[in-house]
Design a protein around this motif. Sequence first.
Motif, PDB file in Angstrom:
ATOM      1  N   THR A   1       0.863  -1.180   0.000  1.00 56.53           N
ATOM      2  CA  THR A   1       0.000   0.000   0.000  1.00 56.53           C
ATOM      3  C   THR A   1       0.897   1.226   0.000  1.00 56.53           C
ATOM      4  OG1 THR A   1      -1.792  -1.108   1.192  1.00 56.53           O
ATOM      5  CG2 THR A   1      -1.760   1.302   1.246  1.00 56.53           C
ATOM      6  N   ILE A   2       0.680   2.118  -0.970  1.00 55.48           N
ATOM      7  CA  ILE A   2       1.520   3.306  -1.134  1.00 55.48           C
ATOM      8  C   ILE A   2       0.641   4.530  -0.966  1.00 55.48           C
ATOM      9  CG2 ILE A   2       3.090   4.553  -2.665  1.00 55.48           C
ATOM     10  CD1 ILE A   2       3.309   1.787  -4.222  1.00 55.48           C
ATOM     11  N   VAL A   3       0.999   5.393  -0.042  1.00 54.43           N
ATOM     12  CA  VAL A   3       0.239   6.615   0.225  1.00 54.43           C
ATOM     13  C   VAL A   3       1.003   7.803  -0.333  1.00 54.43           C
ATOM     14  CG1 VAL A   3      -0.779   8.102   1.990  1.00 54.43           C
ATOM     15  CG2 VAL A   3      -0.745   5.614   2.321  1.00 54.43           C
ATOM     16  N   VAL A   4       0.329   8.609  -1.154  1.00 48.50           N
ATOM     17  CA  VAL A   4       0.918   9.799  -1.754  1.00 48.50           C
ATOM     18  C   VAL A   4       0.198  11.028  -1.231  1.00 48.50           C
ATOM     19  CG1 VAL A   4       1.263  11.061  -3.916  1.00 48.50           C
ATOM     20  CG2 VAL A   4       1.618   8.577  -3.853  1.00 48.50           C
ATOM     21  N   GLU A   5       0.956  11.960  -0.674  1.00 49.87           N
ATOM     22  CA  GLU A   5       0.357  13.214  -0.210  1.00 49.87           C
ATOM     23  C   GLU A   5       1.367  14.347  -0.315  1.00 49.87           C
ATOM     24  OE1 GLU A   5      -0.964  12.660   3.790  1.00 49.87           O
ATOM     25  OE2 GLU A   5       0.753  11.418   4.337  1.00 49.87           O
TER      26      GLU A   5
END
Length: 416
Positions: free
Chosen positions: A24-28
């Motif tokens: 799971t990759i979170v981009v912010e």
Amino acid sequence: MTRIVFRNANLFDSPSATLKPGATIVVEDGMVGAVSFGQLDIGDAQVFDLAGRVVLPGLIDAHVHVTATIPDFFKLSMLPQSLITAQSKDILEQMLKRGYTTVRDAGGADSGLAQAIELGHFAGPRLFIAGRALTQTGGHGDSRPAFFNGMSCACCGAVGLLGHVADGVPEVRRAVREEIRNGATHIKVMAGGGISTPNDPLDGTQYSIEELTAIVEEATAAKTYVMAHAYSPEAIQRAVRCGVRSIEHGNLIDMATAQFMAERGAYLVPTLATYAAIERHGKQLGWSEAMLEKTDRVKNQGIEALKMAHAAGVKIGLGSDLLGEMHVSQYDELKMRQAAMKPADILRSATWVNSEMMNQMGRIGVIARGAHADLIVLDGNPLDDLSIFQDSRNLLAVMKAGQFYSNHLTQASFTV
């Protein structure tokens, strides 16, 4: 900026050159905020379920000439700056759409072009520039016509001019300082002959030891490094001995030189794609027989050179060095290297190794917390065969700094 989450990704871990499922990759805020292989509370976000598709860090091409809109550097230097810049816009945009989110220019691009990308005027990869490459009089980067005397360049600084002619220790020191003053992020030096200049032999050397040492000293003082164009064992060893960080091309390398590079921790950036492209297009572009003969020589030794360097443990980066209309062959570099390296190692070259060489570890070339959110999504496994890139239908998405520049993920592949 909207938080974006990729679930069920098969993540290419560039340090280990392996695929890790279930990521799971979170981009912010343009960065990678988190990478998890377990439960993760993601909050309010746009969520893409990739169903096992492969996610890689954005690719890095460590040897480009984005202002080489035609494959003749003298003719290029005669074109108006505004025309070259306009032509470069398309080259940069196409590189980004191929998934190259960072490129290292090896001569020609200026800081204004890098700023145009950063400010959003152009869509393009993150651009690191050498400015003009340092060349001795009559060296590989001296594109002046025969008997043209009295000026250090033919065009008084046009965008796209490759060479900065400088001779002697005081002059080369000043030249490095000038390129740094103008925004160069690294320095390029011509340490030997080249194929696109008919009168300098491939196995010749250029610049004295004292000059090369001075160039490296000035770059080091500015907290950066030197990349050197070199083909022959002698030219490579001289450059590495003087402290050059990366050798560009290196097609004529021998095992002793490869071992010397490995001992010194120097990088090699082969550029196989350009020779294949020139072989296809050289005659119609008006290249002389002497230039085509040199192209044939280095093309025929490129794979063997790569095999030697890999066997010796040299740190191998990835570059393409394409010119003009040949830029469309950028993926060929990935495919051609499979004759000497495994796909996983080639992808590591195009991500982790290039980031290390460019002093950008942790920022680019890796999907990890705190890195720029540069990534690409592939339908299929590139570790089986890098030809996967040459079918555009397999490239489902390209993201740079958290922004999609290409997105073919369908409505069925994500939920909000």
